[in-house]
Design an enzyme around this catalytic site. Structure first.
Site, PDB file in Angstrom:
ATOM      1  N   GLU A 314       0.812  -1.218   0.000  1.00 16.78           N
ATOM      2  CA  GLU A 314       0.000   0.000   0.000  1.00 16.78           C
ATOM      3  C   GLU A 314       0.845   1.268   0.000  1.00 16.78           C
ATOM      4  OE1 GLU A 314      -2.904   0.075  -0.686  1.00 16.78           O
ATOM      5  OE2 GLU A 314      -4.153  -1.453   0.233  1.00 16.78           O
TER       6      GLU A 314
HETATM    7  C1  BLG Z   1     -10.497   0.000  -1.069  1.00 14.96           C
HETATM    8  C2  BLG Z   1     -11.176  -0.032   0.284  1.00 14.96           C
HETATM    9  C3  BLG Z   1     -12.414  -0.884   0.222  1.00 14.96           C
HETATM   10  C4  BLG Z   1     -13.312  -0.437  -0.908  1.00 14.96           C
HETATM   11  C5  BLG Z   1     -12.519  -0.449  -2.203  1.00 14.96           C
HETATM   12  O1  BLG Z   1     -11.401   0.422  -2.055  1.00 14.96           O
HETATM   13  O2  BLG Z   1      -9.418   0.889  -1.021  1.00 14.96           O
HETATM   14  N1  BLG Z   1     -10.252  -0.618   1.240  1.00 14.96           N
HETATM   15  C6  BLG Z   1      -9.744   0.059   2.254  1.00 14.96           C
HETATM   16  O3  BLG Z   1     -10.043   1.199   2.523  1.00 14.96           O
HETATM   17  C7  BLG Z   1      -8.751  -0.653   3.100  1.00 14.96           C
HETATM   18  O4  BLG Z   1     -13.108  -0.761   1.447  1.00 14.96           O
HETATM   19  O5  BLG Z   1     -14.379  -1.355  -1.012  1.00 14.96           O
HETATM   20  S1  BLG Z   1     -15.892  -0.907  -0.758  1.00 14.96           S
HETATM   21  O6  BLG Z   1     -15.986  -0.329   0.569  1.00 14.96           O
HETATM   22  O7  BLG Z   1     -16.684  -2.148  -0.873  1.00 14.96           O
HETATM   23  O8  BLG Z   1     -16.203   0.060  -1.803  1.00 14.96           O
HETATM   24  C8  BLG Z   1     -13.320  -0.059  -3.413  1.00 14.96           C
HETATM   25  O9  BLG Z   1     -13.786   1.248  -3.310  1.00 14.96           O
HETATM   26  C9  BLG Z   1      -7.074   0.801  -1.150  1.00 14.96           C
HETATM   27  C10 BLG Z   1      -8.377   0.573  -1.873  1.00 14.96           C
HETATM   28  C11 BLG Z   1      -8.272   1.387  -3.102  1.00 14.96           C
HETATM   29  C12 BLG Z   1      -6.841   1.439  -3.431  1.00 14.96           C
HETATM   30  N2  BLG Z   1      -6.112   1.082  -2.201  1.00 14.96           N
HETATM   31  C13 BLG Z   1      -6.632  -0.355  -0.351  1.00 14.96           C
HETATM   32  O10 BLG Z   1      -6.190  -1.404  -1.164  1.00 14.96           O
HETATM   33  C14 BLG Z   1      -6.319   2.766  -3.912  1.00 14.96           C
HETATM   34  O11 BLG Z   1      -5.690   3.468  -3.196  1.00 14.96           O
HETATM   35  N3  BLG Z   1      -6.637   3.091  -5.147  1.00 14.96           N
HETATM   36  C15 BLG Z   1      -6.226   4.357  -5.703  1.00 14.96           C
HETATM   37  C16 BLG Z   1      -5.183   4.197  -6.748  1.00 14.96           C
HETATM   38  S2  BLG Z   1      -4.701   5.690  -7.419  1.00 14.96           S
HETATM   39  O12 BLG Z   1      -3.320   5.866  -7.041  1.00 14.96           O
HETATM   40  O13 BLG Z   1      -5.456   6.767  -6.906  1.00 14.96           O
HETATM   41  O14 BLG Z   1      -4.878   5.568  -8.828  1.00 14.96           O
END
Ligand code: BLG
Length: 486
Positions: A314
């Site tokens: 992460e």
């Molecule tokens: C996750 C959330 C989930 C959520 C999904 O997104 O975050 N997890 C956490 O907060 C730990 O709860 O599921 S939901 O509640 O059912 O909607 C989907 O929305 C986090 C993710 C998203 C991802 N990392 C943990 O793995 C992230 O940061 N994406 C952004 C990438 S970028 O750099 O902005 O392009």
């Protein structure tokens, strides 16, 4: 009084009957190897102690060979008893001993010499022997370049046999066989410049590359080969037949592929630079957060190294990162997740880890009971990243395709479809960046493997640095130089 003519037929009948009796009793007295194993209730297996075969971590025994042979013992309904031998010669000696192990599961290659000592099963894994050199040194490109180099291989290994064959053609090639080392030691010696070259199988290198960022493949030595199990030469076929049908079965039902996927399928996600960086972060960053991971892991009943692996994926263990989408902190919690988990400050490392651990345990608990370990852990990671709704969509897609919605190997094929309109338009939760959880899980598994290996009990004690982490060869790591990729 009997005449001779009376006596002969009777005597003959008696002799035949006695003979039959003796033959029958011989059969009764001498059970087949398989019957003996089942009667004893124990399958004695000899292997080697290495990351690619068998080792102990904090959860107990693990390794590709161990996992495979454990399933075989389960199929036979017997207990598995693993023995390890320090070197190859000892392993083959053990196999000759009456009352010794009945099976060798040690990533063995079928060679002419070995065929004089054991019999081999059908193959289960393809590997390529590779000449390994140190980055920055001149790169050997063929067998002639082995001349004048300090080369070391495992004593009695198939690689030693390969070198012996090369030396017959080119006597100037010198090499040493050692029975005091394991594959990891050979790689470390190349990494640290104690020897110039070694020869190992591709799977061993792939698993160990991360610990030795300076080692590189010089060239493949010869054709790809296949790993097999071995039984004693005099084995009466009962065990070998059983082994072959077991290997056939696990090949057909996908178990073998799943094990390969688990142990080798994610080995190259790091690459050289990633391997170097990870090793550095392991020493410089993780010690600051290790206690938080351990405390939260205990509370949520999760392996702390898995939580640490999530944290690395992460944020590279950095507490103040923010993504483009506003997801924040060491465990990258969304605002909603943070709120639900009682996290008031996402940039506080301790809170972030507590919240991430709690959320991981929660999503894992929510999963369908039909999803069993280890897949359950991979599904939980995917759910952590993409959310349970999208994961359910991918499981439904898998089901529709006749795949198994409870197997990670199948569902991960479906996840990328969630970003294609053709597919997501038919799902309940619609579009998602489905490729993301696939690499998310692969990366975390790789980090988890490394953390498991570097924190295993054997390495504790004198070898451990300030924290309880030890990375073989890492103290002397130099920044990676540009080099052709593997
Ligand atoms: C996750 C959330 C989930 C959520 C999904 O997104 O975050 N997890 C956490 O907060 C730990 O709860 O599921 S939901 O509640 O059912 O909607 C989907 O929305 C986090 C993710 C998203 C991802 N990392 C943990 O793995 C992230 O940061 N994406 C952004 C990438 S970028 O750099 O902005 O392009």
């Amino acid at each position: 009084m009997f005449s001779q003519s009376d006596f002969r037929p009777r005597c003959a009948k008696w002799l035949i009957a006695t003979g039959l009796f003796l033959m029958l009793s011989a059969c009764v007295d001498k059970p087949t190897t398989l019957e003996r194993v089942k009667e004893d209730g124990v399958l004695r297996v000899v292997t080697r102690n290495s990351p690619a075969t068998y080792f102990q971590d904090r959860n107990g025994e693990t390794g590709f060979e161990y996992e495979l042979v454990k399933r075989f013992a389960e199929d036979l309904g017997v207990e598995l008893k693993i023995e390890t031998s320090d070197n190859m010669d000892e392993l083959f000696d053990e196999m000759q001993k009456p009352g010794g192990p009945v099976l060798a599961a040690a990533g063995l290659i079928d060679t002419e010499n070995r065929r004089k000592q054991v019999r081999f099963s059908r193959p289960y894994l393809d590997v390529t022997p590779q000449v390994i050199y140190r980055n920055g040194q001149s790169r050997p490109t063929d067998a002639n370049d082995l001349v004048g180099k300090r080369i070391m291989v495992l004593k009695g290994s198939s690689h030693a046999e390969q070198l012996a064959a090369l030396k017959l053609k080119n006597p100037a090639i010198e090499y040493e066989e050692s029975d005091a080392v394991e594959v990891v030691d050979l790689l470390r010696m190349v990494d640290e410049g104690q020897i110039d070259l070694t020869l190992v199988d591709s799977n061993e290198l792939a698993m160990n590359q991360v610990y030795f960022p300076n080692v590189r493949v010089a060239f493949d030595l010869g054709e790809g080969r296949q790993q097999r199990w071995a039984v004693a030469l005099g084995e009466d076929n009962s065990l070998l037949n059983e082994i072959n049908s077991f290997l056939d079965k696990v090949q057909k039902n996908g178990t073998l592929q799943r094990l390969k996927d688990r142990y080798y399928g994610h080995v190259d996600v790091l690459g050289y630079v990633g391997a170097y960086t990870f090793a550095q972060h392991l020493q410089e960053r993780l010690p600051k957060y290790e206690k938080y991971f351990q405390t939260s892991a205990k509370k949520e009943q999760v392996d702390w190294r898995l939580l640490a692996a999530i944290g690395y994926q992460e944020s590279l263990w950095q507490p103040s990162v923010t993504s483009k989408t506003g997801v924040r902190g060491l465990m990258m919690l969304t605002q909603n997740t943070a709120q639900a988990m009682g996290v008031t400050n996402r940039l506080d490392a301790k809170q972030s880890i507590q919240g991430g651990a709690k959320y991981f345990a929660y999503v894992k608990d929510q999963l369908d009971d039909k999803i069993k370990e280890p897949d359950r852990t991979w599904f939980a990671l995917a759910s952590y990243n993409i959310g349970s709704g999208h994961l359910e969509d991918a499981r439904k897609l898998a089901d529709n395709e006749g795949l198994d919605p409870n197997k990670w190997l199948d569902v991960k094929k479906m996840l990328p479809r969630l970003s294609q309109k053709k597919w997501y338009s038919k799902t309940r939760y619609g579009y998602a960046r489905g490729g993301e959880p696939v690499s998310f899980v692969a990366n975390i598994r790789r980090y988890y493997d490394i953390l498991t290996w570097v924190t295993q009990p054997q390495l504790e004690g004198s070898q451990i640095a300030e924290s309880n982490l030890h990375v073989p060869g890492v103290n002397k790591v130099k920044p990676p130089e540009e080099s052709p990729p593997l």
